[in-house]
Write an enzyme that holds these catalytic residues in place. Sequence first.
Site, mmCIF file in Angstrom:
data_model
loop_
_atom_site.group_PDB
_atom_site.id
_atom_site.type_symbol
_atom_site.label_atom_id
_atom_site.label_comp_id
_atom_site.label_asym_id
_atom_site.label_seq_id
_atom_site.Cartn_x
_atom_site.Cartn_y
_atom_site.Cartn_z
ATOM 1 C CG ASN A 153 -1.746 2.377 4.683
ATOM 2 O OD1 ASN A 153 -1.161 2.424 3.613
ATOM 3 N ND2 ASN A 153 -2.842 1.699 4.860
ATOM 4 C CB CYS A 167 -5.823 3.878 -2.764
ATOM 5 S SG CYS A 167 -6.621 2.812 -3.972
ATOM 6 C CG ASP A 187 -2.226 0.700 1.011
ATOM 7 O OD1 ASP A 187 -2.390 1.318 -0.047
ATOM 8 O OD2 ASP A 187 -3.098 0.633 1.901
HETATM 9 P P1 HMG Z 1 -9.334 -5.587 -16.351
HETATM 10 O O1 HMG Z 1 -8.687 -4.676 -17.342
HETATM 11 O O2 HMG Z 1 -10.807 -5.520 -16.134
HETATM 12 O O3 HMG Z 1 -8.914 -7.097 -16.626
HETATM 13 O O4 HMG Z 1 -8.586 -5.385 -14.974
HETATM 14 P P2 HMG Z 1 -9.126 -8.048 -17.814
HETATM 15 O O5 HMG Z 1 -9.401 -9.380 -17.224
HETATM 16 O O6 HMG Z 1 -10.100 -7.454 -18.810
HETATM 17 O O7 HMG Z 1 -7.673 -8.057 -18.499
HETATM 18 C C1 HMG Z 1 -7.127 -6.926 -19.143
HETATM 19 C C2 HMG Z 1 -5.625 -7.125 -19.263
HETATM 20 O O8 HMG Z 1 -5.020 -7.176 -17.958
HETATM 21 C C3 HMG Z 1 -5.223 -8.416 -19.960
HETATM 22 O O9 HMG Z 1 -3.973 -8.177 -20.589
HETATM 23 C C4 HMG Z 1 -4.983 -9.346 -18.802
HETATM 24 O O10 HMG Z 1 -4.116 -10.400 -19.098
HETATM 25 C C5 HMG Z 1 -4.362 -8.427 -17.783
HETATM 26 P P3 HMG Z 1 -3.877 -7.785 -22.147
HETATM 27 O O11 HMG Z 1 -4.563 -8.925 -22.867
HETATM 28 O O12 HMG Z 1 -4.596 -6.461 -22.290
HETATM 29 O O13 HMG Z 1 -2.402 -7.676 -22.368
HETATM 30 N N1 HMG Z 1 -4.563 -8.878 -16.417
HETATM 31 C C6 HMG Z 1 -3.570 -9.014 -15.512
HETATM 32 N N2 HMG Z 1 -2.250 -8.796 -15.581
HETATM 33 C C7 HMG Z 1 -1.520 -9.049 -14.485
HETATM 34 N N3 HMG Z 1 -2.069 -9.469 -13.325
HETATM 35 C C8 HMG Z 1 -3.383 -9.695 -13.216
HETATM 36 C C9 HMG Z 1 -4.199 -9.461 -14.353
HETATM 37 N N4 HMG Z 1 -5.517 -9.575 -14.572
HETATM 38 C C10 HMG Z 1 -5.736 -9.215 -15.843
HETATM 39 N N5 HMG Z 1 -3.898 -10.116 -12.052
HETATM 40 C C11 HMG Z 1 -7.876 -5.934 -12.745
HETATM 41 C C12 HMG Z 1 -8.991 -6.040 -13.780
HETATM 42 C C13 HMG Z 1 -8.413 -6.332 -11.416
HETATM 43 C C14 HMG Z 1 -6.723 -6.846 -13.164
HETATM 44 C C15 HMG Z 1 -7.369 -4.464 -12.732
HETATM 45 O O14 HMG Z 1 -8.465 -3.636 -12.487
HETATM 46 C C16 HMG Z 1 -6.305 -4.197 -11.723
HETATM 47 O O15 HMG Z 1 -5.216 -4.755 -11.762
HETATM 48 N N6 HMG Z 1 -6.572 -3.273 -10.767
HETATM 49 C C17 HMG Z 1 -5.592 -2.879 -9.792
HETATM 50 C C18 HMG Z 1 -6.266 -2.673 -8.498
HETATM 51 C C19 HMG Z 1 -5.269 -2.308 -7.426
HETATM 52 O O16 HMG Z 1 -4.203 -2.890 -7.302
HETATM 53 N N7 HMG Z 1 -5.635 -1.286 -6.605
HETATM 54 C C20 HMG Z 1 -4.841 -0.888 -5.505
HETATM 55 C C21 HMG Z 1 -4.894 -1.899 -4.398
HETATM 56 S S1 HMG Z 1 -6.426 -1.876 -3.484
HETATM 57 C C22 HMG Z 1 -6.132 -0.726 -2.231
HETATM 58 O O17 HMG Z 1 -5.137 -0.051 -2.231
HETATM 59 C C23 HMG Z 1 -7.116 -0.648 -1.090
HETATM 60 C C24 HMG Z 1 -6.616 -1.341 0.179
HETATM 61 O O18 HMG Z 1 -5.376 -0.805 0.600
HETATM 62 C C25 HMG Z 1 -7.655 -1.150 1.304
HETATM 63 C C26 HMG Z 1 -8.093 0.301 1.484
HETATM 64 O O19 HMG Z 1 -7.242 1.177 1.693
HETATM 65 O O20 HMG Z 1 -9.280 0.523 1.372
HETATM 66 C C27 HMG Z 1 -6.431 -2.847 -0.032
HETATM 67 MG MG MG Z 2 -5.108 1.000 1.743
#
Ligand code: HMG
Ligand code: MG
Length: 298
Positions: free
Chosen positions: A249, A240, A16
């Site tokens: 955080n 984020c 994070d």
């Molecule tokens: P999408 O674009 O809807 O996915 O993303 P898709 O299934 O349509 O795939 C699109 C492309 O992404 C494809 O590649 C997939 O292979 C690739 P292309 O054919 O275009 O070359 N792909 C991936 N590549 C690597 N790893 C994967 C993956 N999945 C698909 N796992 C997805 C959907 C969820 C992947 C995207 O939205 C994403 O990665 N989001 C990132 C979210 C994130 O990390 N956010 C920050 C963390 S959450 C946070 O900080 C909150 C927290 O701290 C708590 C709080 O504070 O509240 C936890």
């Molecule tokens: Mg967070």
Amino acid sequence: MTFPTHVRLIEVGPRDGLQNEAQPISVADKVQLVNALTDAGLGYIEVGSFVSPKWVPQMAGSAEVFAQIQHKPGVVYGALTPNMRGFEDAVAAGVKEVAVFAAASEAFSQRNINCSISESLERFVPIMESARQHGISVRGYVSCVLGCPYEGQVSAQQVAAVAKELYAMGCYEVSLGDTIGTGTPSATRAMFEAVGAYVPRDKLAGHFHDTYGQAMVNIYASLLEGINVFDSSVAGLGGCPYAKGASGNVATEDVLYMLNGIGIETGVDMDKLLLAGQHICSVLGRVTGSRVAKARQC
Ligand code: HMG
Ligand code: MG
């Protein structure tokens, strides 16, 4: 009210904390940070994410980081996995514990993981199944539990509904995230009360961003609600990418200082933690977000 004798600190700095950094951070620097945090006595370190590098470029090297860190027996090294692809990549990288992440707000869910809340929960079901087969524990996150950057207010009942689903599908613990740091102590207590009606409090954790300076007092309020697991980030790093303006955080050093003052055990060594924070801040060329670290530098 009696305080717990022990609190589990979940160090989320390498994930994070670093995910929102614009500048490139080398694998070697990330490995150094994780090893320093291990040395400081943290029992759980969230090392990285197996997410799309197009969405969060900074987490792209997570497999290499996992391959190079020193794995201390008894310490959990976790990773975020938003979908099956991410889960499989994590397993291939030797990850033994993962976290799935949902939101209590529809708009945030769309912006963060590109699907609705119910679609995200459906996506997690096969991950849970595969995790069981691999003997991997899964932690659950709910974001926006005290406010959403797009929708504003979020009802505690909505938070409870999502947390209940994550727990029911097999998450051993659900971390409730104040992603944009707008929560106040009374809202925090009300939220834990609502969620506590569905998920046992010893299966809940607090994850507070400090954007409005409320994180410490919200942790205190959570302790009063019987919560004894908190996520925090060394030097208060973080934010984020899908919550504009979200600051880091709560700083691990500051939480530790308060817990030490109350007499609650964590197993974390303040001096070593301060060194870990100092080092990553010098790598990033930024001032620490920890008040304790600032005070100690004087
Ligand atoms: P999408 O674009 O809807 O996915 O993303 P898709 O299934 O349509 O795939 C699109 C492309 O992404 C494809 O590649 C997939 O292979 C690739 P292309 O054919 O275009 O070359 N792909 C991936 N590549 C690597 N790893 C994967 C993956 N999945 C698909 N796992 C997805 C959907 C969820 C992947 C995207 O939205 C994403 O990665 N989001 C990132 C979210 C994130 O990390 N956010 C920050 C963390 S959450 C946070 O900080 C909150 C927290 O701290 C708590 C709080 O504070 O509240 C936890
Ligand atoms: Mg967070």
